[in-house]
Scaffold this motif. Structure first.
Motif, mmCIF file in Angstrom:
data_model
loop_
_atom_site.group_PDB
_atom_site.id
_atom_site.type_symbol
_atom_site.label_atom_id
_atom_site.label_comp_id
_atom_site.label_asym_id
_atom_site.label_seq_id
_atom_site.Cartn_x
_atom_site.Cartn_y
_atom_site.Cartn_z
ATOM 1 N N TRP A 60 0.830 -1.202 0.000
ATOM 2 C CA TRP A 60 0.000 0.000 0.000
ATOM 3 C C TRP A 60 0.868 1.256 0.000
ATOM 4 C CZ3 TRP A 60 -4.899 0.932 -1.084
ATOM 5 C CH2 TRP A 60 -5.430 2.186 -0.759
ATOM 6 N N LEU A 65 -0.825 7.206 -4.957
ATOM 7 C CA LEU A 65 -2.208 7.623 -5.203
ATOM 8 C C LEU A 65 -2.248 9.047 -5.756
ATOM 9 C CD1 LEU A 65 -3.908 6.225 -1.971
ATOM 10 C CD2 LEU A 65 -3.839 5.189 -4.242
ATOM 11 N N ALA A 104 -6.432 6.375 -10.651
ATOM 12 C CA ALA A 104 -6.325 6.139 -9.219
ATOM 13 C C ALA A 104 -4.916 6.384 -8.710
ATOM 14 C CB ALA A 104 -6.766 4.713 -8.885
ATOM 15 N N CYS A 105 -3.896 6.048 -9.503
ATOM 16 C CA CYS A 105 -2.526 6.177 -9.012
ATOM 17 C C CYS A 105 -1.525 6.302 -10.165
ATOM 18 C CB CYS A 105 -2.160 4.987 -8.116
ATOM 19 S SG CYS A 105 -2.494 3.399 -8.863
ATOM 20 N N ARG A 132 -12.516 -1.214 -7.935
ATOM 21 C CA ARG A 132 -13.079 -0.465 -6.807
ATOM 22 C C ARG A 132 -12.294 0.816 -6.547
ATOM 23 N NH1 ARG A 132 -13.430 -5.974 -3.356
ATOM 24 N NH2 ARG A 132 -15.378 -6.797 -4.256
ATOM 25 N N MET A 133 -10.974 0.740 -6.664
ATOM 26 C CA MET A 133 -10.163 1.946 -6.502
ATOM 27 C C MET A 133 -10.463 2.954 -7.598
ATOM 28 S SD MET A 133 -6.474 0.371 -5.321
ATOM 29 C CE MET A 133 -5.734 2.014 -5.205
ATOM 30 N N GLN A 136 -13.697 4.809 -6.966
ATOM 31 C CA GLN A 136 -13.531 5.862 -5.968
ATOM 32 C C GLN A 136 -12.833 7.079 -6.574
ATOM 33 O OE1 GLN A 136 -14.724 6.013 -2.983
ATOM 34 N NE2 GLN A 136 -13.696 7.861 -2.262
ATOM 35 N N ALA A 137 -11.767 6.833 -7.341
ATOM 36 C CA ALA A 137 -11.001 7.936 -7.927
ATOM 37 C C ALA A 137 -11.798 8.677 -9.001
ATOM 38 C CB ALA A 137 -9.700 7.402 -8.529
ATOM 39 N N PHE A 259 -6.841 2.847 -14.141
ATOM 40 C CA PHE A 259 -6.301 2.541 -12.813
ATOM 41 C C PHE A 259 -5.036 3.348 -12.551
ATOM 42 C CE2 PHE A 259 -3.235 0.005 -10.313
ATOM 43 C CZ PHE A 259 -3.845 0.152 -9.075
#
Length: 266
Positions: A60, A65, A104-105, A132-133, A136-137, A259
């Protein structure tokens, strides 16, 4: 009439409650047994974790991010927050075909490993966490979207790879958001070379005429704001070509959600 006045009804009610409780205990027991036999592990490095489909602390920490402040068009992060609504010099000098892009990142470290394992390692289960990430982003894009469309693979590439990672991510995002997903809305009608190692100009030339909204799919696309989904945004050549085809097919606008994205430091 009270329950005590109807023994048969009382017995059925109590039996139903016991069955419901028993079912809950059974599910908990089965989950516990599965956890003992197959303990949850990090989707990145396979180290032990507290929950399934998650990352350990080390993996993580390796995720870069992307959060505000960033360019409202390209989604590239700014080092300094100069206020809302800012657009980067790159977006001004070379405006993209799509309206907005979010990721996301950054495409490095853990994110690079996750993408490669999803794409080339048959780790299709990774699409759940990555999707899922992304949901959210890209929540501000999803709210405005009428239809989610993955970047398609050519049929030969799909046959050799066996699945389309963009379609798997799009399906997860659709499930999370409740927005409709149309994997067949956009077709890849030209077999192109691998983009890796090509310059920006070569990438654009390689993708010329690669995508098309087929006539049967045009009613699905016309007048709708499309959320185009892919795993990685590098130079933007692929999503620009796909966005152009969707707009020619009648889409009102196209946003892009990936992503990860390559971020070149200024």
């Amino acid at each position: 009439m009270s329950l005590s006045e109807n023994p048969e009804k009382t017995g059925k009610t109590l039996s139903l409650r016991w069955l419901q409780r028993g079912g809950g205990w059974l599910r908990t027991g089965v989950t516990s047994v599965i956890g003992l036999v197959y303990p949850p592990s990090c989707v990145g490095c396979r180290a032990a974790t507290s929950e399934a489909q998650g990352l350990c602390a080390q993996c993580w920490a390796g995720l870069g991010l992307i959060e505000r402040p960033y360019c409202e068009r390209l989604g590239t992060p700014f080092e300094v927050d100069l206020g809302p609504g800012l657009v980067s010099p790159a977006a001004i000098a070379d405006p993209p075909v799509f309206a907005r892009a979010r990721a996301a990142c950054r495409f490095d470290g853990t994110a690079r490993e996750l993408v490669h394992r999803l794409k080339y390692g048959d780790r299709t289960e990774l699409s759940l966490m990555l999707g899922r990430m992304m949901a959210q982003a890209g929540r501000e894009l999803i709210v405005d979207a009428d239809l989610i469309v993955p970047v398609p693979l050519h049929r030969f590439r799909l046959w050799t790879r066996r699945f389309n990672q963009a379609a798997a991510l799009a399906a997860t995002i659709a499930g999370q958001s409740g927005r409709p997903c149309a994997p067949q809305a956009l077709a890849r009608v030209k077999r192109t070379r691998q983009q890796v190692g090509l310059t920006r100009a070569q990438r654009a030339d390689n993708l010329q005429g690669a995508f098309k909204v087929l006539p049967a799919m045009r009613p699905l696309v016309e007048g709708r704001r499309i959320l185009l989904v892919d795993d990685v945004l590098t130079t933007g050549s692929t999503v620009n070509a796909a966005s152009r085809a969707l707009l020619r097919g009648g889409a009102s606008a196209v946003d892009v959600l990936t992503f990860a994205r390559v971020v070149t430091e200024a």
